[in-house]
Design an enzyme around this catalytic site. Structure first.
Site, PDB file in Angstrom:
ATOM      1  N   ASP A 232      -7.859   2.107   0.478  1.00 27.90           N
ATOM      2  CA  ASP A 232      -7.400   2.400   1.832  1.00 27.90           C
ATOM      3  C   ASP A 232      -8.277   3.524   2.371  1.00 27.90           C
ATOM      4  O   ASP A 232      -8.747   4.362   1.612  1.00 27.90           O
ATOM      5  CB  ASP A 232      -5.927   2.827   1.767  1.00 27.90           C
TER       6      ASP A 232
ATOM      7  N   GLY B 205      -0.984  -0.681  11.160  1.00 29.11           N
ATOM      8  CA  GLY B 205      -0.067  -0.070  12.121  1.00 29.11           C
ATOM      9  C   GLY B 205       1.344  -0.615  12.123  1.00 29.11           C
ATOM     10  O   GLY B 205       2.127  -0.316  13.028  1.00 29.11           O
TER      11      GLY B 205
ATOM     12  N   ASP C  24      -0.125  -4.696   0.141  1.00 27.47           N
ATOM     13  CA  ASP C  24       0.005  -3.537  -0.733  1.00 27.47           C
ATOM     14  C   ASP C  24       1.260  -2.807  -0.311  1.00 27.47           C
ATOM     15  O   ASP C  24       1.643  -2.845   0.855  1.00 27.47           O
ATOM     16  CB  ASP C  24      -1.181  -2.574  -0.584  1.00 27.47           C
TER      17      ASP C  24
ATOM     18  N   CYS D  44      12.065  -7.048 -19.701  1.00 27.16           N
ATOM     19  CA  CYS D  44      13.224  -7.943 -19.734  1.00 27.16           C
ATOM     20  C   CYS D  44      13.422  -8.575 -21.111  1.00 27.16           C
ATOM     21  O   CYS D  44      14.545  -8.871 -21.515  1.00 27.16           O
ATOM     22  CB  CYS D  44      13.066  -9.013 -18.656  1.00 27.16           C
TER      23      CYS D  44
HETATM   24 ZN   LIG Z   1      10.996  -8.516 -16.089  1.00 31.87          ZN
END
Ligand SMILES: [Zn+2]
Length: 283
Positions: free
Chosen positions: A60, A184, A234, A277
């Site tokens: 950026d 913007g 992003d 997870c």
């Molecule tokens: Zn996960």
């Protein structure tokens, strides 16, 4: 793109990013210029080596960060003079300097230096600002020394006026840049208005070049923008929210700090096969 402002995505290693399927990361021109310095990073082999990431990197430009300093910055035709809170020093970011920094970092995609303005802003102010953004874009183009290595993206501005958005998109498409961004819109306007502005901008950008919507990251907003032709996003949201205990799952958003998960043996997301997870319970 996950956001690694200072050359690292907070709380994640490059292999973590790879495992999650990350293709590209974002870092920040202004912040790396202030510390540790773009010339130092160049001398150490460039930003890819510095952050241990061999995939594509986009930086950026810093326009948005300068904008967020407000009363500590002053915009002129030359550029933006500002005082960094970190060390109290005055610096001037110009389009030329912005390109030089990004080429020193050796990134794959560089953003043009644009003017970001407050929201809401009246039509006259938006017109003046958008014209300046175009002049700065042309200066960015003229300042490039390594176009074969670092692509340059122009940014569509135009506030929340669909006709100004469309006019600016057409104007910068004629400059034939490597790719285009829509800027913007990561300000406090209503979501439905933002979708309309994405619509007004994206449909005029060439479909054979990357279209990037800056600073947008809620799952539904991403879907809405993809429908309108956007390819790249992003946002600090996924990592920032996670650090604060908010998790986006296949069944909606949960706050893991909530008492109801205190003794819950199930994974964060039953539909996810990632390391977290697979390995840990909500408890
Ligand atoms: Zn996960």
């Amino acid at each position: 793109m996950p956001v690694g402002t200072y050359g690292t995505v907070k709380g994640m290693t490059p292999p973590d990013l790879r495992e999650l399927g990350t293709h590209m990361v974002l870092s920040n021109t202004l912040h790396l210029w202030v510390r540790p310095g773009d010339e130092l990073i160049r001398d150490l082999g460039g930003l890819h080596t510095f952050m241990g990431w061999d995939g594509p990197i986009l930086t950026d430009s810093g326009g948005y960060q300068v904008f967020s300093l407000r009363d500590m910055s002053k915009v002129t035709e030359e550029g933006v003079r500002f005082r960094t809170p970190k060390d109290g020093q005055y610096r001037t970011m110009t389009p030329e300097r912005c390109i030089r920094i990004q080429e020193n970092l050796g990134v794959d995609l560089a953003m043009a230096f644009d003017e970001c303005i407050e929201w809401p802003a009246d039509r006259e102010r938006v017109i003046r600002s958008t014209e300046r953004t175009t002049r700065w874009l042309k200066r960015c183009m003229a300042a490039r020394r390594h176009p074969e290595r670092t692509a340059l993206l122009g940014i569509v501005q135009g506030g929340f006026y669909p006709d100004l958005r469309a006019a600016h998109a057409q104007e910068i498409v004629e400059l034939d840049l490597d790719a285009y961004a829509i800027g913007g819109l990561s300000v406090g306007a209503a979501t439905v208005k933002k979708h309309a502005m994405v619509d007004a901008s994206a449909k005029l950008l060439p479909a054979n070049k990357v279209r990037y919507l800056m600073g947008v990251g809620y799952p539904l907003d991403i879907v809405e923008a993809v429908i309108r032709g956007v390819d790249l996003f992003d946002c600090v949201l996924p990592t920032r929210n996670a650090r604060n205990g908010t998790v986006f799952t296949s069944v909606g958003r949960i706050n893991i700090k909530h008492a109801r998960y205190r003794a819950d043996p199930s994974p964060l997301d039953p539909g996810c096969s990632c390391y977290t997870c697979r390995s840990f319970s909500r408890a």
